[in-house]
Scaffold this motif. Structure first.
Motif, PDB file in Angstrom:
ATOM      1  N   GLY A  67      19.969   7.502  15.762  1.00 41.94           N
ATOM      2  CA  GLY A  67      18.508   6.931  15.548  1.00 41.94           C
ATOM      3  C   GLY A  67      18.183   5.449  14.292  1.00 41.94           C
ATOM      4  N   LYS A  68      20.015   5.046  14.699  1.00 42.02           N
ATOM      5  CA  LYS A  68      20.146   3.406  13.634  1.00 42.02           C
ATOM      6  C   LYS A  68      19.260   2.744  14.124  1.00 42.02           C
ATOM      7  CE  LYS A  68      24.325   1.538  12.804  1.00 42.02           C
ATOM      8  NZ  LYS A  68      25.924   1.501  12.648  1.00 42.02           N
ATOM      9  N   ASN A  69      19.596   2.280  15.716  1.00 40.45           N
ATOM     10  CA  ASN A  69      18.796   1.023  15.808  1.00 40.45           C
ATOM     11  C   ASN A  69      16.658   1.387  15.600  1.00 40.45           C
ATOM     12  OD1 ASN A  69      20.469   0.079  16.723  1.00 40.45           O
ATOM     13  ND2 ASN A  69      21.122   1.089  19.270  1.00 40.45           N
ATOM     14  N   LEU A  70      16.237   2.967  15.660  1.00 39.87           N
ATOM     15  CA  LEU A  70      15.263   2.604  15.108  1.00 39.87           C
ATOM     16  C   LEU A  70      15.099   2.281  14.169  1.00 39.87           C
ATOM     17  CD1 LEU A  70      12.300   4.099  15.776  1.00 39.87           C
ATOM     18  CD2 LEU A  70      13.809   5.981  15.388  1.00 39.87           C
ATOM     19  N   LEU A  71      16.448   2.723  12.895  1.00 35.66           N
ATOM     20  CA  LEU A  71      15.433   2.621  11.749  1.00 35.66           C
ATOM     21  C   LEU A  71      16.096   1.073  11.133  1.00 35.66           C
ATOM     22  CD1 LEU A  71      15.627   3.828   8.514  1.00 35.66           C
ATOM     23  CD2 LEU A  71      18.392   3.873   8.894  1.00 35.66           C
ATOM     24  N   VAL A  72      16.514   0.553  12.213  1.00 33.34           N
ATOM     25  CA  VAL A  72      17.053  -1.267  11.738  1.00 33.34           C
ATOM     26  C   VAL A  72      15.611  -1.346  12.259  1.00 33.34           C
ATOM     27  CG1 VAL A  72      18.663  -3.600  12.319  1.00 33.34           C
ATOM     28  CG2 VAL A  72      19.533  -1.219  12.268  1.00 33.34           C
ATOM     29  N   THR A  73      14.559  -1.226  13.295  1.00 34.87           N
ATOM     30  CA  THR A  73      13.668  -1.990  14.249  1.00 34.87           C
ATOM     31  C   THR A  73      12.571  -1.451  12.745  1.00 34.87           C
ATOM     32  OG1 THR A  73      14.458  -1.275  16.315  1.00 34.87           O
ATOM     33  CG2 THR A  73      12.243  -2.166  15.864  1.00 34.87           C
ATOM     34  N   LEU A  74      13.090   0.093  12.545  1.00 33.32           N
ATOM     35  CA  LEU A  74      11.647  -0.307  11.417  1.00 33.32           C
ATOM     36  C   LEU A  74      11.548  -1.044  10.247  1.00 33.32           C
ATOM     37  CD1 LEU A  74      11.915   4.341  11.664  1.00 33.32           C
ATOM     38  CD2 LEU A  74      10.057   2.545  12.151  1.00 33.32           C
ATOM     39  N   ILE A  75      12.933  -1.860   9.628  1.00 33.15           N
ATOM     40  CA  ILE A  75      12.530  -2.287   8.832  1.00 33.15           C
ATOM     41  C   ILE A  75      12.538  -3.520   9.175  1.00 33.15           C
ATOM     42  CG2 ILE A  75      14.251  -3.562   7.058  1.00 33.15           C
ATOM     43  CD1 ILE A  75      16.584  -0.903   7.051  1.00 33.15           C
ATOM     44  N   ASP A  76      12.516  -3.510   9.805  1.00 32.01           N
ATOM     45  CA  ASP A  76      12.161  -4.815  10.331  1.00 32.01           C
ATOM     46  C   ASP A  76      10.251  -5.146  10.584  1.00 32.01           C
ATOM     47  OD1 ASP A  76      13.260  -7.105  10.119  1.00 32.01           O
ATOM     48  OD2 ASP A  76      14.190  -7.262  12.323  1.00 32.01           O
ATOM     49  N   ILE A  77       9.499  -3.659  10.150  1.00 33.38           N
ATOM     50  CA  ILE A  77       7.382  -4.415  10.788  1.00 33.38           C
ATOM     51  C   ILE A  77       7.396  -4.760  10.023  1.00 33.38           C
ATOM     52  CG2 ILE A  77       6.166  -2.566  10.983  1.00 33.38           C
ATOM     53  CD1 ILE A  77       7.637  -0.696  12.255  1.00 33.38           C
ATOM     54  N   PRO A  78       7.561  -4.765   8.545  1.00 34.97           N
ATOM     55  CA  PRO A  78       6.697  -5.361   8.337  1.00 34.97           C
ATOM     56  C   PRO A  78       6.604  -7.413   8.395  1.00 34.97           C
ATOM     57  CG  PRO A  78       7.436  -3.826   7.031  1.00 34.97           C
ATOM     58  CD  PRO A  78       8.331  -4.081   7.967  1.00 34.97           C
ATOM     59  N   PHE A  79       7.492  -7.750   8.470  1.00 36.52           N
ATOM     60  CA  PHE A  79       7.172  -9.425   9.585  1.00 36.52           C
ATOM     61  C   PHE A  79       6.559  -9.207  10.463  1.00 36.52           C
ATOM     62  CE2 PHE A  79      11.954 -11.007   7.557  1.00 36.52           C
ATOM     63  CZ  PHE A  79      10.861 -11.153   6.821  1.00 36.52           C
ATOM     64  N   SER A  80       6.249  -8.228  11.547  1.00 34.56           N
ATOM     65  CA  SER A  80       5.212  -8.538  12.397  1.00 34.56           C
ATOM     66  C   SER A  80       4.118  -7.498  12.199  1.00 34.56           C
ATOM     67  CB  SER A  80       5.636  -7.737  13.661  1.00 34.56           C
ATOM     68  OG  SER A  80       6.873  -6.509  13.355  1.00 34.56           O
ATOM     69  N   VAL A  81       3.762  -7.112  11.231  1.00 36.86           N
ATOM     70  CA  VAL A  81       2.290  -7.430  10.596  1.00 36.86           C
ATOM     71  C   VAL A  81       1.767  -7.899   9.355  1.00 36.86           C
ATOM     72  CG1 VAL A  81       1.515  -5.731   9.176  1.00 36.86           C
ATOM     73  CG2 VAL A  81       3.012  -4.760  10.374  1.00 36.86           C
ATOM     74  N   SER A  82       0.829  -8.589  10.609  1.00 39.27           N
ATOM     75  CA  SER A  82      -0.372  -9.591   9.190  1.00 39.27           C
ATOM     76  C   SER A  82      -0.008  -9.164   7.969  1.00 39.27           C
ATOM     77  CB  SER A  82      -2.034  -9.533   9.900  1.00 39.27           C
ATOM     78  OG  SER A  82      -2.763 -10.544   9.064  1.00 39.27           O
ATOM     79  N   PRO A  83      -0.108 -10.455   7.554  1.00 40.23           N
ATOM     80  CA  PRO A  83      -0.851 -10.357   5.569  1.00 40.23           C
ATOM     81  C   PRO A  83      -1.429  -9.275   5.570  1.00 40.23           C
ATOM     82  CG  PRO A  83      -0.468 -12.376   6.103  1.00 40.23           C
ATOM     83  CD  PRO A  83      -0.330 -12.005   7.424  1.00 40.23           C
ATOM     84  N   VAL A  84      -2.492  -9.341   5.635  1.00 43.39           N
ATOM     85  CA  VAL A  84      -3.952  -8.793   5.764  1.00 43.39           C
ATOM     86  C   VAL A  84      -4.040  -7.006   5.796  1.00 43.39           C
ATOM     87  CG1 VAL A  84      -6.262  -8.647   5.909  1.00 43.39           C
ATOM     88  CG2 VAL A  84      -4.974 -10.914   5.961  1.00 43.39           C
ATOM     89  N   VAL A  85      -3.096  -6.980   6.953  1.00 41.08           N
ATOM     90  CA  VAL A  85      -3.157  -5.563   7.388  1.00 41.08           C
ATOM     91  C   VAL A  85      -1.632  -4.822   6.116  1.00 41.08           C
ATOM     92  CG1 VAL A  85      -1.875  -4.234   8.915  1.00 41.08           C
ATOM     93  CG2 VAL A  85      -3.429  -6.057   9.564  1.00 41.08           C
ATOM     94  N   SER A  86      -1.095  -5.691   5.742  1.00 41.48           N
ATOM     95  CA  SER A  86       0.170  -5.207   5.071  1.00 41.48           C
ATOM     96  C   SER A  86      -1.095  -4.964   3.807  1.00 41.48           C
ATOM     97  CB  SER A  86       0.987  -6.654   3.870  1.00 41.48           C
ATOM     98  OG  SER A  86       1.368  -7.010   5.582  1.00 41.48           O
ATOM     99  N   GLY A  87      -1.809  -5.438   3.283  1.00 41.21           N
ATOM    100  CA  GLY A  87      -3.128  -5.160   1.871  1.00 41.21           C
ATOM    101  C   GLY A  87      -3.974  -3.658   2.431  1.00 41.21           C
ATOM    102  N   LEU A  88      -4.256  -4.612   3.970  1.00 40.36           N
ATOM    103  CA  LEU A  88      -5.462  -2.935   4.621  1.00 40.36           C
ATOM    104  C   LEU A  88      -4.568  -2.050   4.067  1.00 40.36           C
ATOM    105  CD1 LEU A  88      -7.685  -2.254   5.766  1.00 40.36           C
ATOM    106  CD2 LEU A  88      -6.617  -2.378   7.695  1.00 40.36           C
TER     107      LEU A  88
END
Lengths: 285, 265, 269
Positions: free
Chosen positions: A97-118
């Motif tokens: 699950g290491k690759n999955l973990l690395v992918t998950l860490i990157d998620i915030p970069f692909s989320v709209s800032p507004v959604v991050s606040g939401l």
């Protein structure tokens, strides 16, 4: 031997092509990047240096500056420590699950800032999962410092980790394994072997993380509640002033942020030129 | 080596508490309205218009950036001129400049009395407070994604293939079109896709210049904020889920594309 | 009609690569440029291909002022050391490249190009591999695709840069014989660069031995073996002379070793 006319190498562009493309590139950058930057300083100084400085000494401006620094001072170290822990477990160990973990860490970069606040509103907001309980106990998360810090941590989450992971996986495990075999504890291995190897990449990640933390607008705007003098960060204060038609003051605060961005760019370039090999290969954020 | 349990524990805890659980809250929330409610929330004309604008403007901006980003990267990697390093560093400005600052600057620049807005107004072109303004902001924000993705690949591109093309009789343009461009294409698509993904969710640099006319120049992230202000959390979450879903589908497609192009070389 | 190189000189920023090189080779000849790394042999080949430009000197070939022609008008088939195949094209597309980019006027029809590609695939013994991508081929196969691609444009001259440099020893030997046979069939003037004296002596009609930007000797393999013109030539060929011959073994060792050590870092600025 007669001097000869030197033709073009087959991988060289025609001088005219070079000229046109260079002009297009420089023109595009001037139009879309340079002019906005110049505008910031121009408008900030439109009513003179004194009035710009006065705008920064307004109590609301001072409190916004203080809040931005406070938020960065909490969010950046948190993400730096997390980044270090994440990079350590991802690069020094193999697990499912290491690759999955690395992918998950990157998620915030692909989320709209507004959604991050939401997402934090949905948990801590008045109509959120915990909203009623928090209210009953008099705990304020959103529309207060904790919410702003949380939103900032979310949007700056991957910066340090994604600088460290590629570098540390490239450096391998030999040095750490050697240290441990010589009897060093985990902590002293980290401090005396790993950290010296990654210090510039760490600094680089922290620098980018800090710039984004101080400048974040969308996510923070959702959770701050815009309480003037209390929950407005610098970028939010810019918005408030701008919407109040106090353009010169808005641009004065904006100019301060722009200066910060320029300093960040300067240090970043310096790090890239000086320590190219000690910073991970790819930078696209 | 020591520290596995501790570092993995810290990582998982931090990741779950700050990212995964909040995202789960987002994904679960809209369904309290049922599927019909969800569907109704994201298909009102105003929300649809906002989604269309966010995705449409992001796509056009990304396309424009793919062309100019390629030119900028080409010039910065291939040509030598004074100030090159400086310009190269400057390309990162949109990463470093807070979006709100970019937003008010672009807005002042393209307003009918601004440096660029005034001459354009004389020509009868309105940029600020129209969808075109959204486009301008998204071009600003997306450029470095294309340039920064292309630069290292362009620098590593072996000159051999270009030389081979020349010895086989290719003109410079033929070399570019048939040899260089195809080898850059996967990278160019990646950079363009990143610019697009960023553009869809962009908020700060856009709202000042957009004018935010309902149904005309409102972007999707702004709709989320409007719904929140109306205490319609589920509706806000529904729009958030659509945007999140779209960006994941997109990233997945991108990974598939990269895997496919990697399998060919 | 022969290849005439006169006083060709080339300076790179730090060092002179060629210090006035002259040689004449008859048309249809198989010429080897032999020398240690840094001797200027690759630079000379690249100048012949139009990839590098001489600071001074002349080259005449086929009644043409060769150096005045840009690379793409020379029709010099160049085979690169690392093959430089177009990775995003199939083998067939690679071979067809030189024909398919011709202006419409002189471009063969699709069917004609396809026929030529099949012929060339047969010639380099790669029938049926046209649809593969270069990454799916072995080193020796890639080498032959690169050769077929260069031959497709009906080159006036064939230029091979360390044609066997990247291959393992066994494949090298096989390809060597095959290439010699091919040259005999086609009769195209061929210049190839090598640091391997065995290869040069076995393959070439004429061998030019280069050292530090100058030609030490140009002669047939037999002549070179019998009468090395200088100590350098004798040393450099040392190992190839069976039983020692005119060259004592001890003096032969050092430069040979040197050549081997530097063989991967062939000058290619």
């Amino acid at each position: 031997m007669t001097p000869m006319l030197r033709p073009r190498a087959p991988t060289d562009d025609h001088p005219l092509t070079k000229l046109v493309l260079s002009l297009v590139a420089v023109g595009f950058i001037a139009l879309f990047l340079l002019m906005p930057l110049v505008t910031v300083f121009w408008e900030a100084l439109a009513q003179g240096m004194d009035s710009a400085i006065a705008a920064l000494r307004e109590p609301d401006a001072l409190s916004a500056i203080q809040l931005s620094f406070t938020v960065a001072a909490i969010a950046v170290p948190c993400n730096a420590l997390f980044g270090l822990a994440a990079a350590w477990c991802v690069t020094k160990f193999d697990f499912i699950g290491k690759n999955l973990l690395v992918t998950l860490i990157d998620i915030p970069f692909s989320v709209s800032p507004v959604v991050s606040g939401l997402v934090y509103m949905l948990i801590f907001g008045l109509q959120g999962w915990l909203g009623q309980d928090l209210r009953d106990h008099g705990i304020k998360i959103v529309f207060a410092l904790p919410g702003i810090v949380l939103a900032t941590i979310f949007v700056t989450f991957p910066f340090v980790a994604r600088e460290l992971i590629p570098l540390m996986s490239e450096q391998g495990r030999d040095e750490e394994e050697a240290a441990v075999s010589l009897g060093a504890s985990g902590w002293s291995t980290l401090r005396r072997v790993t950290l010296p190897n990654i210090k510039w990449a760490l600094l680089y990640g922290v620098l980018l993380c800090n710039a984004r933390a101080m400048g974040e607008f969308g996510a923070v705007s959702v959770v701050s509640g815009h309480i003037r003098g209390l929950t407005d960060t610098m970028p939010l204060h810019v918005e408030v002033l701008y919407n109040d038609y106090q353009y010169a003051a808005a641009f004065a605060v904006a100019a301060l942020l722009a200066l910060l961005a320029l300093v960040t760019l300067g240090i970043k370039s310096l790090l890239e030129w000086q320590f190219a090999g000690e910073i991970a290969a790819t930078h696209s954020h | 080596m020591p520290g596995f349990g501790f570092s993995l524990g810290v990582t998982l805890f931090y990741l779950s508490a700050l990212v995964l659980i909040p995202l789960a809250a987002l994904i679960i929330r809209p369904w309290e309205m049922g599927f019909d409610g969800f569907w109704a929330a994201v298909t009102t004309p105003r929300v649809l218009a906002a989604l269309k604008l966010s995705f449409g403007a992001a796509a056009i901006a990304a396309a424009i950036n793919s062309v100019f980003g390629l030119i900028v990267a080409w010039v910065l990697v291939r040509y030598r001129f004074p100030g090159r390093k400086f310009i190269d560093a400057f390309v990162d400005l949109p990463f470093a400049l807070p979006t709100a600052v970019a937003g008010i600057a672009l807005s002042a620049l393209y307003a009918p009395n601004g440096w660029i807005g005034a001459p354009l107004a004389k020509l009868g072109i309105k940029v600020a407070f129209t969808p075109t303004g959204v486009l301008v902001a998204l071009i600003f924000i997306g450029l470095p994604f294309v340039v920064r993705t292309l630069e290292p690949v362009l620098a590593d591109l072996s000159r051999d293939a270009e030389e081979a093309a020349a010895t086989l009789g290719a003109t410079r343009l033929q070399s570019f079109r048939r040899v260089i461009l195809p080898s850059l294409l996967p990278t160019l698509l990646t950079g363009t896709a990143m610019a697009f993904a960023r553009g869809v969710g962009e908020y700060g640099s856009v709202i000042f210049i957009a004018g935010n006319l309902p149904g005309v120049s409102e972007i999707a992230p702004l709709m989320i904020i409007i719904k929140l202000q109306e205490y319609d959390y589920a509706g806000a979450a529904a729009i958030g889920v659509v945007m999140l879903g779209a960006s994941f589908v997109f990233l997945f497609a991108l990974n598939a594309l990269q895997a496919w192009s990697a399998s060919r070389r | 009609m022969s290849l005439v190189i006169e006083h060709v000189a080339k300076r790179f920023e730090r060092f002179p690569a060629l210090k006035g090189v002259s040689l004449t080779a008859p048309k249809g000849c198989f010429l080897a440029l032999l020398g240690p790394s840094g001797s200027g042999k690759t630079t000379l080949l690249r100048i012949l291909g139009g990839l590098e430009f001489a600071d001074a000197g002349r080259v005449a070939f086929d009644d043409l002022d060769w150096l005045a022609l840009p690379a793409r008008e020379r029709r010099a088939g160049f085979v690169f050391q690392q093959y430089a195949l177009f990775r995003h094209m199939t083998v067939a597309k690679n071979i067809a490249f030189g024909l398919s980019i011709r202006p419409r006027r002189t471009r063969p029809t699709r069917a004609e190009i396809a026929r030529r590609v099949e012929e060339l695939l047969a010639l380099v013994q790669l029938e049926g591999l046209g649809k593969r991508y270069p990454s799916q081929l072995s080193g020796g196969q890639r080498q032959r695709v690169a050769l077929a691609r260069a031959l497709a444009i009906e080159p006036r001259m064939l230029l091979l840069d360390e044609p066997f440099g990247a291959l393992d020893a066994r494949v090298r030997k096989d390809l060597r014989h095959w290439l010699r046979g091919l040259h005999e069939r086609l009769g195209v003037t061929t210049v190839f660069v090598t640091h391997d004296q065995d290869e040069a002596l076995e393959l070439a009609d004429l061998v030019a031995v280069l050292n530090q930007g100058r030609i030490e000797q140009i002669a047939t393999p037999a002549e070179l073996r019998a009468h090395p013109a200088s100590d350098f030539v004798a040393d450099f060929l040392g190992q190839a002379v069976p039983g020692g011959g005119v060259v004592p073994l001890r003096t032969a060792r050092a430069p040979t070793l040197k050549g081997k050590i530097f063989k991967r870092s062939e000058e290619n600025p």
